[in-house]
Design an enzyme around this catalytic site. Structure first.
Site, short mmCIF file in Angstrom:
data_model
loop_
_atom_site.label_atom_id
_atom_site.label_comp_id
_atom_site.label_asym_id
_atom_site.label_seq_id
_atom_site.Cartn_x
_atom_site.Cartn_y
_atom_site.Cartn_z
N ASP A 104 2.80 7.84 0.40
CA ASP A 104 3.16 6.56 1.02
C ASP A 104 4.00 6.84 2.26
O ASP A 104 5.09 7.40 2.17
CB ASP A 104 3.96 5.72 0.00
CG ASP A 104 4.28 4.32 0.51
OD1 ASP A 104 3.94 4.01 1.66
OD2 ASP A 104 4.88 3.54 -0.26
N ASP A 144 -1.15 2.64 5.02
CA ASP A 144 -0.04 3.58 4.90
C ASP A 144 0.00 4.35 3.60
O ASP A 144 0.89 5.19 3.41
CB ASP A 144 1.29 2.84 5.10
CG ASP A 144 1.43 1.65 4.17
OD1 ASP A 144 0.41 1.07 3.78
OD2 ASP A 144 2.58 1.29 3.85
N GLU A 145 -0.94 4.10 2.69
CA GLU A 145 -0.89 4.75 1.38
C GLU A 145 -2.25 5.34 1.04
O GLU A 145 -3.29 4.79 1.40
CB GLU A 145 -0.49 3.76 0.29
CG GLU A 145 0.84 3.07 0.54
CD GLU A 145 1.19 2.08 -0.56
OE1 GLU A 145 0.93 2.39 -1.75
OE2 GLU A 145 1.69 0.99 -0.24
#
Length: 420
Positions: free
Chosen positions: A11, A107-108
């Site tokens: 993350d 973002d992950e």
């Protein structure tokens, strides 16, 4: 006996704000927030730096409230093309280690490194260093034997940390956490669980599965299995992902909708992107779902089955019918979402109605594809229904032009979180 899976969840910390800082080093060390338009209802905090977070800035806070709480806050407009580019850079680093990389937003990502003989913590540390050295970003990584606990681990030691959750320690590490920390357990779900005396992940795990099912339906059984470490879902890369189960579009309006005519205009605008995306994916919808969020932020949704269609008009008309039948207008509407559901291949044979003109249907399909071509070449606003022209409820301007997003067969840009 199968060997233990080894799953990472990476993350990127404060992703939007961190990208802005990398591209503008003068922002480093200052409280910054990536915010929507200050002139419209999208004027909320989308992401913030850790310095801003320590100053009390929270995601979803209005721009005005954020500035009041932190007068030195620097507000930066969102640049989604930059975030998409850095997201691709991150996935490029992850793909050095495995082909099994599953994005979860921009973002992950989950990574399945079960086939690698190396220590998973060592791999996580190497990824963390490569991201920092090559991109100037930091990532927090969870290491575990399933996706749910790996995701949970990436949230536990932020920023720039690594957390390991094993079969030996998950009871001590995970079960003490509030229910809402578990993947897919929203605050609303946690509130319902609290009403029956379930407050922590451990309480969930200790509950009888029948109790969880009575409270939450099938979702209750899923959360119960997650809490007990029984998640076995695979890491699926985008190229191996199953076909879309739904295609939808939703917006928070610039001002509240206080009558059915205003809702109809917004629904027809939303349906424009859905039809084009269905055609781009080669799918038809056998159902429509509409969700309305009122000014008190309470959501209700309704759905209806229909004959398979890709038509924006059919989808919009069905959504308008659902809203007309079910919404009582005790409060104005703040946000609307229209979703095409029960998707099937456009090539699937269809039993047509005696009252349906096949010729008209084929003509409508040809018209839809022709409009797609025009929009693809000249932009989403090249052709729009007259009913939506001049509607002041629709967001516009850079980053929030609903018509600018019409021709995107894969659903538009991503974001750190579903905020609206």
């Amino acid at each position: 006996m199968m060997s233990e899976r080894r799953i990472l969840h990476s993350d990127a910390d404060c992703f939007y704000a961190s990208v802005e800082t990398v591209l503008d080093p003068t922002l480093r060390g200052k409280p910054i927030a990536v915010c929507g338009s200050t002139s419209g209802r999208h004027g909320i905090v989308l992401a913030k730096s850790y310095i801003a977070k320590r100053a009390g800035i929270r995601t979803g806070m209005t721009n005005a409230e954020a500035k009041k709480r932190c007068p030195s806050l620097i507000i930066v407009p969102p640049h989604f093309e930059r975030y998409s580019r850095f997201s691709a850079y991150l996935r490029g680093i992850y793909s050095r280690y495995t082909d099994a990389v599953e994005p979860f937003g921009l973002d992950e990502c989950w990574l399945d490194i079960s086939s690698l003989p190396r220590d998973p913590v060592e791999i996580a540390e190497q990824i963390r260093c490569e991201v920092r050295d090559e991109l100037g970003l930091t990532v927090s990584i969870g290491v575990s034997f399933n996706k749910v606990f790996a995701k949970l681990g990436s949230d536990m030691n932020k920023p720039d940390g690594i957390t390991v959750i094993t079969r030996q320690n998950y009871r001590d590490t995970v079960w003490r956490l509030p229910c809402a920390e578990l993947l897919f357990c929203s605050n609303a779900t946690a509130k319902r669980l609290a009403e029956i005396g379930i407050y922590t992940v451990g309480d969930m795990a200790a509950a009888e599965p029948e109790v969880m099912q009575r409270c939450l339906g099938r979702k209750g059984l899923t959360l119960w299995s997650y809490a007990r470490g029984l998640d076995s879902s695979p890491v699926i890369s985008p190229e191996n992902a199953p076909e879309a189960k739904s295609v939808g579009h939703g917006i928070t309006c610039v001002s509240d909708i206080d009558d059915p005519a205003g809702a109809e205009r917004v629904i027809y605008a939303l349906a424009q992107s859905i039809g084009g995306r269905l055609r781009g994916l080669g799918l038809s919808a056998r159902g429509v779902h509409v969700t309305a969020k009122n000014s008190a932020l309470f959501c209700r949704g309704w759905q209806k089955k229909i004959s398979p269609t890709q038509s924006e008009s059919d989808i919009a008309a069905t959504a308008c019918e659902l809203l007309s039948r079910n919404y009582r207008w005790q409060l104005p509407i703040r946000a609307l979402t229209v979703t095409a559901i029960e998707l099937v291949s456009e090539r699937e044979p269809e039993q047509t109605s005696l009252f349906c003109s096949v010729e008209d249907k084929l003509r409508s399909e040809r018209l839809g594809r022709s409009i797609d071509k025009i929009r693809k070449r000249y932009g989403g606003r090249a052709i729009v229904p007259a009913v939506v022209l001049g509607d002041d409820k629709l967001p516009s301007g850079r980053g929030h032009d609903i018509f600018g997003e019409i021709f995107d067969p894969f659903g538009g840009r991503g974001s750190e979180r579903d905020l609206t």
